[in-house]
Design an enzyme around this catalytic site. Structure first.
Site, PDB file in Angstrom:
ATOM      1  N   SER A 121       0.825  -1.209   0.000  1.00  0.00           N
ATOM      2  CA  SER A 121       0.000   0.000   0.000  1.00  0.00           C
ATOM      3  C   SER A 121       0.858   1.257   0.000  1.00  0.00           C
ATOM      4  O   SER A 121       0.575   2.226  -0.719  1.00  0.00           O
ATOM      5  CB  SER A 121      -0.921   0.009   1.224  1.00  0.00           C
ATOM      6  OG  SER A 121      -1.784  -1.098   1.212  1.00  0.00           O
TER       7      SER A 121
ATOM      8  N   ARG B 150     -13.148  -6.626 -10.954  1.00  0.00           N
ATOM      9  CA  ARG B 150     -13.241  -5.829  -9.739  1.00  0.00           C
ATOM     10  C   ARG B 150     -13.805  -4.440 -10.045  1.00  0.00           C
ATOM     11  O   ARG B 150     -13.450  -3.817 -11.047  1.00  0.00           O
ATOM     12  CB  ARG B 150     -11.875  -5.739  -9.052  1.00  0.00           C
ATOM     13  CG  ARG B 150     -11.380  -7.089  -8.594  1.00  0.00           C
ATOM     14  CD  ARG B 150     -10.064  -7.011  -7.858  1.00  0.00           C
ATOM     15  NE  ARG B 150     -10.215  -6.299  -6.591  1.00  0.00           N
ATOM     16  CZ  ARG B 150      -9.202  -6.099  -5.741  1.00  0.00           C
ATOM     17  NH1 ARG B 150      -7.996  -6.532  -6.060  1.00  0.00           N
ATOM     18  NH2 ARG B 150      -9.401  -5.460  -4.614  1.00  0.00           N
TER      19      ARG B 150
ATOM     20  N   SER C 185     -11.629   1.892   0.076  1.00  0.00           N
ATOM     21  CA  SER C 185     -11.026   3.182   0.416  1.00  0.00           C
ATOM     22  C   SER C 185     -10.091   3.666  -0.687  1.00  0.00           C
ATOM     23  O   SER C 185      -9.708   4.841  -0.704  1.00  0.00           O
ATOM     24  CB  SER C 185     -10.259   3.073   1.736  1.00  0.00           C
ATOM     25  OG  SER C 185      -9.158   2.181   1.600  1.00  0.00           O
TER      26      SER C 185
ATOM     27  N   ASP D 293      -8.148  -6.674   5.331  1.00  0.00           N
ATOM     28  CA  ASP D 293      -7.177  -7.506   4.617  1.00  0.00           C
ATOM     29  C   ASP D 293      -6.628  -8.620   5.501  1.00  0.00           C
ATOM     30  O   ASP D 293      -6.075  -9.602   4.993  1.00  0.00           O
ATOM     31  CB  ASP D 293      -6.017  -6.654   4.087  1.00  0.00           C
ATOM     32  CG  ASP D 293      -6.323  -6.050   2.718  1.00  0.00           C
ATOM     33  OD1 ASP D 293      -7.337  -6.424   2.108  1.00  0.00           O
ATOM     34  OD2 ASP D 293      -5.540  -5.196   2.263  1.00  0.00           O
TER      35      ASP D 293
ATOM     36  N   LYS E 298       2.141 -11.829  -6.179  1.00  0.00           N
ATOM     37  CA  LYS E 298       1.452 -10.542  -6.244  1.00  0.00           C
ATOM     38  C   LYS E 298       2.007  -9.566  -5.219  1.00  0.00           C
ATOM     39  O   LYS E 298       2.165  -8.377  -5.503  1.00  0.00           O
ATOM     40  CB  LYS E 298      -0.042 -10.758  -6.028  1.00  0.00           C
ATOM     41  CG  LYS E 298      -0.881  -9.487  -6.069  1.00  0.00           C
ATOM     42  CD  LYS E 298      -2.355  -9.814  -5.915  1.00  0.00           C
ATOM     43  CE  LYS E 298      -3.218  -8.569  -5.832  1.00  0.00           C
ATOM     44  NZ  LYS E 298      -3.265  -7.827  -7.100  1.00  0.00           N
TER      45      LYS E 298
END
Length: 418
Positions: A11, A109, A156, A301, A400
């Site tokens: 992130s 998504r 978010s 998460d 990933k």
């Protein structure tokens, strides 16, 4: 006592890449995460005309406050949600035609709340197939700014994308948010924007969150990426389910930006011993895990991590307010339920909750269905500490976010008691 060197936060790395690309000057990112998602983000920036120089320990990015240097680009976002949502927003600040596409998984998504907000700001953005999904094309002419209404109840990341865009608009942005999930990720964004010279003002107006972002651009800097707290959750959970097991993650402690470190508070409530210090965090298994009911809206998460160890608690574990996990890389509530049942656990689910009762009785050789989701694989690797013979249909999907996960987890496993 295993000490685990966790890779940099996904992130934070994604946000830092956006900020660096939008800043005036050259930014150095220290200890960025190198994974499929972040490499895809960096490649996307390069396609948009930004120079991204890479060494083993740092990346350097040439910023352009006027938007992407390229006037035309075709960007492939791979599986990365931050790439797929942030880069079209960055492109909107430029001047040119930019086409974006993504993997079949990412195409499924949603991003309609974000694209609606961008259109409300005057951005010419068109979805080529399904409305609100990739592929899409942005015909950019800069963004004037002003006030916009956003529903961030699914992700978010929609709000983060608009916040990051704000300083690149001519008038700044005032974002009125009608619903918001995963608030700590927004707090990460605001703290990082401050590090790049922008102060966001947040207030509550008639019960709604309003974010005011000034124009003026970003200032290049040198920025260190802290270890990924979501990834750390698997190693903390490994300690918690192992009597006498202890795991320390250096560099992730008091003052950490990432809200997912609050997962250790959940483990503490269940009976693990937890020490959070300025220089790192340690979790120790006491041999007992209690059941609990927990709202994980802000740390969703880590929901699969808790779900994977829930059968080993002494009472039921109920996880609530996690509807947004149904629109991640897969429907994580259903994926967790399916795999827990493969392990013999009694599981119930609802629209935004999952309840897991004690007990796992799978015969050796139970295969975990990954659904191509890195977090499902890493979470159920922890369950493998207590259930013999677990395997995965797609173990490689961890690339990933953590290509070396299986090797790192095997090393920790070897250092745990029993």
């Amino acid at each position: 006592m295993p000490v685990v060197d966790i890779p940099g936060s996904k992130s934070i790395t994604a946000r830092a890449l956006f900020l660096a690309a939008a800043a005036d000057g050259v930014t150095t990112l220290r200890r960025p995460l190198r994974s499929d998602d972040t490499e895809g983000f960096a490649e996307g920036l390069a396609a948009l005309g930004h120079r991204v120089g890479r060494t083993p320990d740092a990346w350097q990015v040439d910023g352009c406050p006027q938007g992407p240097p390229a006037r035309e680009a075709d960007v492939y976002c791979r599986d990365g949600a931050t790439t797929a949502r942030f880069l079209p927003t960055l492109a909107a600040a430029g001047h040119g035609t930019y086409r974006f596409d993504a993997s079949p998984q990412m195409r499924r998504r949603p991003m309609l709340p974000l694209t609606r907000a961008l259109r409300d700001l005057g951005v010419d953005l068109r979805h080529e197939r399904a409305e609100g999904h990739h592929p899409l094309t942005v015909r950019a002419a800069g963004v004037e700014g002003g006030e916009v209404v956003l529903d961030a109840g699914q992700s978010s990341q929609y709000l983060t994308a608009l916040l990051l865009l704000g300083p690149l608009t001519r008038k700044g942005l005032r974002i009125r948010v009608t619903d918001l999930v995963s608030v700590p990720y927004v707090e990460i964004t605001i703290a990082m924007m401050r590090a790049f010279g922008v102060e966001v003002v947040r207030e509550t107006v008639l019960g709604e969150d309003v974010f005011a972002v000034p124009p003026g651009g970003y200032r290049a800097t040198s920025y260190a990426v802290e270890p990924d707290a979501s990834t750390a959750s698997y190693f903390f959970a490994a300690a918690a389910v192992t009597p006498g097991g202890e795991v320390t993650v250096p560099g992730l402690g008091e003052g950490a930006l990432q809200g997912d470190l609050a997962f250790v508070d959940v483990l503490r409530r269940m009976g693990a011993e937890v020490s959070v210090r300025p220089d790192g965090t340690t979790v120790r298994g006491t041999g007992s895990l209690r059941g609990l009911t927990v709202n994980m809206r802000d740390i969703s998460d880590t929901m699969p991590t808790l779900a994977a160890i829930a059968p080993f608690a002494s009472g039921p574990v109920r996880i609530e307010d996690v509807a947004n996990t149904r629109v991640k890389e897969c429907d994580r509530l259903d994926a967790c339920a399916e795999n827990l049942r493969r392990l013999g656990a009694d599981v119930r689910t609802g629209p935004d909750w999952i309840e897991i009762h004690p007990g796992a009785s799978a015969a050796a050789g139970a295969e975990i269905k990954s659904y191509g989701d890195h977090r499902i694989v890493m979470s159920f690797a922890v369950a493998g500490l207590r259930v013999p013979g677990i395997s995965f249909d797609d173990p490689g999907c961890v690339r990933k976010t953590f290509p070396g996960f299986h090797e790192a987890f095997a090393a920790v496993r070897a250092g745990l008691p029993g």
